[in-house]
Design a protein around this motif. Sequence first.
Motif, PDB file in Angstrom:
ATOM      1  N   LEU A  31       0.818  -1.204   0.000  1.00  0.00           N
ATOM      2  CA  LEU A  31       0.000   0.000   0.000  1.00  0.00           C
ATOM      3  C   LEU A  31       0.857   1.260   0.000  1.00  0.00           C
ATOM      4  O   LEU A  31       1.968   1.264   0.540  1.00  0.00           O
ATOM      5  N   GLU A  32       0.313   2.314  -0.574  1.00  0.00           N
ATOM      6  CA  GLU A  32       0.844   3.654  -0.388  1.00  0.00           C
ATOM      7  C   GLU A  32      -0.196   4.413   0.427  1.00  0.00           C
ATOM      8  O   GLU A  32      -1.262   4.752  -0.079  1.00  0.00           O
ATOM      9  N   VAL A  33       0.105   4.644   1.688  1.00  0.00           N
ATOM     10  CA  VAL A  33      -0.870   5.182   2.627  1.00  0.00           C
ATOM     11  C   VAL A  33      -0.660   6.690   2.779  1.00  0.00           C
ATOM     12  O   VAL A  33       0.428   7.125   3.190  1.00  0.00           O
ATOM     13  N   PRO A  34      -1.660   7.521   2.496  1.00  0.00           N
ATOM     14  CA  PRO A  34      -1.531   8.955   2.759  1.00  0.00           C
ATOM     15  C   PRO A  34      -1.784   9.243   4.234  1.00  0.00           C
ATOM     16  O   PRO A  34      -2.834   8.891   4.774  1.00  0.00           O
ATOM     17  N   VAL A  35      -0.822   9.834   4.892  1.00  0.00           N
ATOM     18  CA  VAL A  35      -0.934  10.117   6.329  1.00  0.00           C
ATOM     19  C   VAL A  35      -0.754  11.617   6.549  1.00  0.00           C
ATOM     20  O   VAL A  35       0.318  12.165   6.281  1.00  0.00           O
ATOM     21  N   ARG A 165       6.268   9.608  15.499  1.00  0.00           N
ATOM     22  CA  ARG A 165       5.277   9.058  16.439  1.00  0.00           C
ATOM     23  C   ARG A 165       3.861   9.405  16.009  1.00  0.00           C
ATOM     24  O   ARG A 165       2.946   8.571  16.097  1.00  0.00           O
ATOM     25  N   GLU A 166       3.648  10.626  15.544  1.00  0.00           N
ATOM     26  CA  GLU A 166       2.309  11.018  15.111  1.00  0.00           C
ATOM     27  C   GLU A 166       1.890  10.264  13.846  1.00  0.00           C
ATOM     28  O   GLU A 166       0.702   9.958  13.664  1.00  0.00           O
ATOM     29  N   ILE A 167       2.841   9.944  12.990  1.00  0.00           N
ATOM     30  CA  ILE A 167       2.535   9.107  11.826  1.00  0.00           C
ATOM     31  C   ILE A 167       2.103   7.722  12.284  1.00  0.00           C
ATOM     32  O   ILE A 167       1.121   7.156  11.778  1.00  0.00           O
ATOM     33  N   LEU A 168       2.807   7.162  13.258  1.00  0.00           N
ATOM     34  CA  LEU A 168       2.425   5.861  13.811  1.00  0.00           C
ATOM     35  C   LEU A 168       1.024   5.915  14.405  1.00  0.00           C
ATOM     36  O   LEU A 168       0.217   4.988  14.229  1.00  0.00           O
ATOM     37  N   ARG A 169       0.720   6.990  15.084  1.00  0.00           N
ATOM     38  CA  ARG A 169      -0.620   7.138  15.667  1.00  0.00           C
ATOM     39  C   ARG A 169      -1.695   7.150  14.576  1.00  0.00           C
ATOM     40  O   ARG A 169      -2.741   6.495  14.714  1.00  0.00           O
ATOM     41  N   LYS A 170      -1.454   7.879  13.487  1.00  0.00           N
ATOM     42  CA  LYS A 170      -2.434   7.943  12.408  1.00  0.00           C
ATOM     43  C   LYS A 170      -2.582   6.591  11.710  1.00  0.00           C
ATOM     44  O   LYS A 170      -3.698   6.190  11.325  1.00  0.00           O
ATOM     45  N   LEU A 171      -1.482   5.872  11.520  1.00  0.00           N
ATOM     46  CA  LEU A 171      -1.568   4.535  10.937  1.00  0.00           C
ATOM     47  C   LEU A 171      -2.388   3.612  11.830  1.00  0.00           C
ATOM     48  O   LEU A 171      -3.183   2.794  11.344  1.00  0.00           O
ATOM     49  N   THR A 172      -2.210   3.753  13.139  1.00  0.00           N
ATOM     50  CA  THR A 172      -2.984   2.962  14.095  1.00  0.00           C
ATOM     51  C   THR A 172      -4.468   3.262  13.972  1.00  0.00           C
ATOM     52  O   THR A 172      -5.311   2.347  13.943  1.00  0.00           O
ATOM     53  N   SER A 173      -4.795   4.532  13.884  1.00  0.00           N
ATOM     54  CA  SER A 173      -6.192   4.943  13.766  1.00  0.00           C
ATOM     55  C   SER A 173      -6.817   4.428  12.473  1.00  0.00           C
ATOM     56  O   SER A 173      -7.956   3.941  12.461  1.00  0.00           O
ATOM     57  N   LEU A 174      -6.075   4.525  11.365  1.00  0.00           N
ATOM     58  CA  LEU A 174      -6.576   4.021  10.089  1.00  0.00           C
ATOM     59  C   LEU A 174      -6.839   2.522  10.154  1.00  0.00           C
ATOM     60  O   LEU A 174      -7.857   2.024   9.658  1.00  0.00           O
ATOM     61  N   ARG A 176      -7.485   0.670  12.847  1.00  0.00           N
ATOM     62  CA  ARG A 176      -8.636   0.379  13.716  1.00  0.00           C
ATOM     63  C   ARG A 176      -9.960   0.672  13.011  1.00  0.00           C
ATOM     64  O   ARG A 176     -10.961  -0.002  13.254  1.00  0.00           O
ATOM     65  N   SER A 177      -9.967   1.664  12.152  1.00  0.00           N
ATOM     66  CA  SER A 177     -11.201   2.045  11.464  1.00  0.00           C
ATOM     67  C   SER A 177     -11.576   1.070  10.357  1.00  0.00           C
ATOM     68  O   SER A 177     -12.694   1.124   9.830  1.00  0.00           O
ATOM     69  N   GLY A 178     -10.659   0.190   9.980  1.00  0.00           N
ATOM     70  CA  GLY A 178     -10.902  -0.722   8.886  1.00  0.00           C
ATOM     71  C   GLY A 178     -10.711  -0.098   7.520  1.00  0.00           C
ATOM     72  O   GLY A 178     -11.075  -0.683   6.492  1.00  0.00           O
ATOM     73  N   LYS A 179     -10.113   1.106   7.483  1.00  0.00           N
ATOM     74  CA  LYS A 179      -9.970   1.840   6.226  1.00  0.00           C
ATOM     75  C   LYS A 179      -8.523   1.889   5.727  1.00  0.00           C
ATOM     76  O   LYS A 179      -8.208   2.658   4.817  1.00  0.00           O
ATOM     77  N   LEU A 180      -7.667   1.084   6.302  1.00  0.00           N
ATOM     78  CA  LEU A 180      -6.258   1.135   5.917  1.00  0.00           C
ATOM     79  C   LEU A 180      -6.082   0.865   4.426  1.00  0.00           C
ATOM     80  O   LEU A 180      -5.335   1.566   3.739  1.00  0.00           O
TER      81      LEU A 180
END
Length: 398
Positions: A31-35, A165-174, A176-180
């Motif tokens: 994946l190429e994930v926009p964060v 760290r904030e990038i890691l947090r956003k990846l975690t949130s994505l 959990r939401s099922g939208k990764l």
Amino acid sequence: MASVLACIVALLCFKRSKASPTASPRACVELEVPVSIDTTAIKWLQPRVDSNVDAVDWVANATTWTSPNMTESMIGTITVRQTFKINGQLCVPPKGSKRSDILHLATHGGGFDKRYWDPEIKTKEYSYVEAALAEGYSVFTYDRIGTGKSDKPDAYDIVQLNVQREILRKLTSLARSGKLVSASKNLSGIRQTDNRLNNYKPSKIVHVGHSLGSILSIGLIQNYPTESDGVIATGFLHTNVQLGGLNVATWGFEFARQNNPILFKDHGSGYCVQATPSNVQLQFLKKGTFEPALLDYAWKVRQPVAVSEFKSLLTAFGPDGAKFKGPVHMVIGENDYGNCAGDCKGTYDLDMIKTQIYPAAKDVGVLIQPGTGHGLALSKNATAGYRVSFDFLHKSGL
């Protein structure tokens, strides 16, 4: 007594072991994930690095005892509002695996990209991804900014630990939401063939780190204690009285673009890389406990480090670690040169970690992995260490 028991457990696991009788067939998507993040970074007082001569000067400046300390080096703040392209890989185990809803979100350390977790040679013997899939877990690995196929922004003002760290947090949130997957650009063309990947939504997330990646994972639970269900921090050890051995002088840095103009053509000013395979060995491996092929591999996949990542190491941590309720497992090589000046036995206080740093944690453990250097995933007993961590998680219901 607790630390002695940890060593005994490690010794029992010294021989190379398999995570399960058979390895799991892979179902993965790149994946190429926009964060997008909105945070504050720090303007640091430090020399620029635009050549090998500059790299040596930067190291000398960072390690001279009369140079400004971290607080004295902070000369301002920078607002970072930016969207980064993060390259990652999501893998799920076979259908019916009872732990597939538990995601291991793995962050690599300095000197590597996500391939640290999944070596492209002798995968069954060294790959954390392979071992976790065989155990029934799902796994997401990614390249931190500045490494691999992810964006390579400014090495001074952007590539810092609190930003990572904030990038890691956003990846975690994505995740959990099922939208990764749905929020990302699919680089594998697998979207139409495997809905387990397309619609993946974990019920629990375990943050796994190595070295700098462990600092980011620990920083996450110390700033946002409810956003992780458990941590495996490898190449990291709280209360380590020998941590002063972690010195940039041991890395043997050169300016990345001058070291290899083709390999590191996308890395600009301020990115440093280890100069020789011997530098890689000193930092990551212990004679007698690694195969020459793995040193060759580590040299082949080596990655630069941004100078401000070292400057900002302590900025990843936070004040709320005592509120974290999940399990925390720390794994350190017995002969980790950078972290423990070569010998990690007796360098930490497990009771202090439990009572003062993580008093609310479900469980806290330390594994001293015998005869192993800092690069645990590249050592002969890599899978033995994974086995101990998995068993630790199982005790906590993960």
